[in-house]
Design a protein around this motif. Structure first.
Motif, short mmCIF file in Angstrom:
data_model
loop_
_atom_site.label_atom_id
_atom_site.label_comp_id
_atom_site.label_asym_id
_atom_site.label_seq_id
_atom_site.Cartn_x
_atom_site.Cartn_y
_atom_site.Cartn_z
N ASP A 98 20.60 40.63 -58.45
CA ASP A 98 20.75 41.03 -57.05
C ASP A 98 21.65 40.03 -56.34
N LEU A 99 22.91 40.40 -56.18
CA LEU A 99 23.88 39.52 -55.52
C LEU A 99 23.87 39.68 -54.01
N SER A 100 23.03 40.57 -53.51
CA SER A 100 23.07 40.88 -52.07
C SER A 100 22.01 40.15 -51.27
N VAL A 101 21.19 39.29 -51.90
CA VAL A 101 20.06 38.70 -51.17
C VAL A 101 20.53 37.82 -50.01
N GLY A 102 21.63 37.10 -50.18
CA GLY A 102 22.16 36.29 -49.08
C GLY A 102 22.58 37.15 -47.91
N THR A 103 23.19 38.28 -48.22
CA THR A 103 23.61 39.20 -47.16
C THR A 103 22.40 39.85 -46.48
N ILE A 104 21.38 40.17 -47.26
CA ILE A 104 20.16 40.74 -46.67
C ILE A 104 19.52 39.73 -45.72
N MET A 105 19.60 38.44 -46.08
CA MET A 105 19.13 37.39 -45.16
C MET A 105 19.85 37.49 -43.83
N ALA A 106 21.18 37.65 -43.89
CA ALA A 106 21.96 37.74 -42.65
C ALA A 106 21.59 38.97 -41.84
N ILE A 107 21.40 40.10 -42.51
CA ILE A 107 21.04 41.34 -41.81
C ILE A 107 19.67 41.22 -41.16
N SER A 108 18.69 40.74 -41.93
CA SER A 108 17.32 40.63 -41.40
C SER A 108 17.25 39.62 -40.26
N GLY A 109 17.97 38.50 -40.41
CA GLY A 109 18.00 37.52 -39.33
C GLY A 109 18.63 38.08 -38.07
N ALA A 110 19.69 38.86 -38.25
CA ALA A 110 20.35 39.47 -37.10
C ALA A 110 19.43 40.48 -36.41
N VAL A 111 18.71 41.26 -37.21
CA VAL A 111 17.78 42.24 -36.64
C VAL A 111 16.67 41.54 -35.87
N ALA A 112 16.13 40.45 -36.46
CA ALA A 112 15.05 39.72 -35.79
C ALA A 112 15.52 39.13 -34.45
N ALA A 113 16.71 38.52 -34.46
CA ALA A 113 17.23 37.92 -33.22
C ALA A 113 17.54 39.00 -32.19
N TRP A 114 18.13 40.11 -32.63
CA TRP A 114 18.44 41.20 -31.69
C TRP A 114 17.17 41.78 -31.08
N ALA A 115 16.15 41.96 -31.91
CA ALA A 115 14.91 42.57 -31.42
C ALA A 115 14.20 41.65 -30.43
N ILE A 116 14.17 40.35 -30.74
CA ILE A 116 13.44 39.42 -29.87
C ILE A 116 14.16 39.24 -28.54
N THR A 117 15.50 39.27 -28.57
CA THR A 117 16.25 39.16 -27.31
C THR A 117 16.20 40.45 -26.51
N SER A 118 15.84 41.55 -27.17
CA SER A 118 15.70 42.82 -26.47
C SER A 118 14.31 42.98 -25.86
N GLY A 119 13.47 41.98 -26.04
CA GLY A 119 12.14 42.01 -25.45
C GLY A 119 11.11 42.78 -26.23
#
Length: 339
Positions: free
Chosen positions: A71-92
């Motif tokens: 699975d060569l995509s795990v680093g990218t999945i980290m970036a996606i999940s981190g982005a989703v978490a930050a977006w969701a928390i800043t959206s309240g």
């Protein structure tokens, strides 16, 4: 069972001990641990904390490699999940919803990889390379091409908080590894994964639903990558789509290999991979503490890892046993010829 496990990971434990001893010689205070009133601090504690992303990725990667995949995509999945978490928390949306959405993104990414491998029949290295190259674009779309920062203390706790004095990322990766290891060894899942990795066709004939199993394994890898992404994002209180998890997939694969797991699939050891992750982070910390110029760090790390892999090589062990047998035979012959 415990005795067999310890026997199998003995070379990795010896290697970790030697690496720690080497770093301690260079930096005598490496093993010094103190309590500042709220948490334990010290270089060794920092190693346990900084091992979290690679260790979490390694848990999922071990299962994927056990099925003879990658699975060569795990680093990218980290970036996606981190982005989703930050977006969701800043959206309240609050902590539970933010974490759930981030984990959901990781599971969806794993489902995508699993379907490409198990249903479409694309080679794992190619299937996961697709998401590896496109996923950072998805993460950048979520963060709108910038580092998306947040100030929520609850989410930040996941990356920099402590539980009973122990860094929470350390608690998280150890708990994840223990739960997955128990699930694999206390149920038939581990055996089914190993059977699929050894011979997928034969396991299918034996009644194993290899398609569902492969999809589940890649989803587990996506789940572990999402946890690593949340930890990395929470630690810096921001989602960096360009750099989050960058090249960590290589460290995760390396941790699996150093842990004594074969890239050809089959029998696997979660404990071995966790020790491999600790070895990698100890080397990283040791190089940093030794004061070597940053441009030499990767070269030094590569040399040390190469030496470790050579020393752990089954071929080297077999050659050593062969030499020992020759020496014993020679000594026996000399004794028999001595009057």
């Amino acid at each position: 069972m415990m005795g067999q496990t310890l026997k199998r990971i003995a070379p990795q434990l010896v290697t970790l001990t030697l690496v720690v001893a080497l770093v301690t010689v260079i930096f005598p205070n490496f093993l010094a641990v103190s309590f500042d009133g709220t948490r334990f601090v010290g270089p060794a504690v920092d190693v346990l904390k900084r091992s979290a992303p690679v260790a979490l990725l390694g848990v999922g990667m071990t299962l994927v490699i056990a099925t003879r995949g990658i699975d060569l995509s795990v680093g990218t999945i980290m970036a996606i999940s981190g982005a989703v978490a930050a977006w969701a928390i800043t959206s309240g949306m609050g902590l539970p919803a933010s974490v759930a959405l981030a984990i959901g993104a990781g599971l969806m990414a794993g489902l995508w990889n699993g379907c490409l491998v198990a249903i479409v029949g694309i080679q794992p290295i190619v299937a996961t390379l697709i998401l590896m190259t496109s996923g950072r674009g998805i993460a950048q779309l979520i963060t709108e091409g910038r580092i998306l920062t947040f100030s929520d203390a609850n989410l930040a706790f996941i990356g920099s908080g402590s539980l009973l004095g122990v860094p929470f990322p350390t608690v998280l990766w150890i708990a994840t590894a223990v739960i997955v290891a128990l699930l694999m060894r206390r149920t038939a899942l581990g055996m089914l994964i190993e059977a699929t990795g050894i011979n997928r066709a034969a396991s299918a004939l034996a009644g194993v639903n290899a398609t569902v199993l492969l999809i589940a394994v890649y989803m587990a890898s996506g789940f572990c990558a999402s946890l690593a992404g949340i930890v990395a994002t929470a630690d810096i209180r921001g989602a960096d789509a360009n750099n989050a998890g960058l090249w960590l997939e290589l460290d995760a694969i390396l941790a699996v290999v150093i842990g004594g797991n074969s890239l050809l699939g089959g029998r696997f050891s979660i404990a071995g991979t966790m020790i491999g992750a600790l070895i990698i982070q100890t080397i990283n910390t040791g190089i940093m503490l030794s004061g070597f110029p940053s441009e030499y760090n990767l070269v030094i790390k590569a040399v040390l890892v190469l030496v470790i892999l050579v020393l752990q090589s089954p071929n080297l062990a077999a050659d050593w046993l062969f030499v020992k047998s020759l020496v014993k035979a020679r000594r026996a012959k000399v004794r028999s010829e001595t009057p």
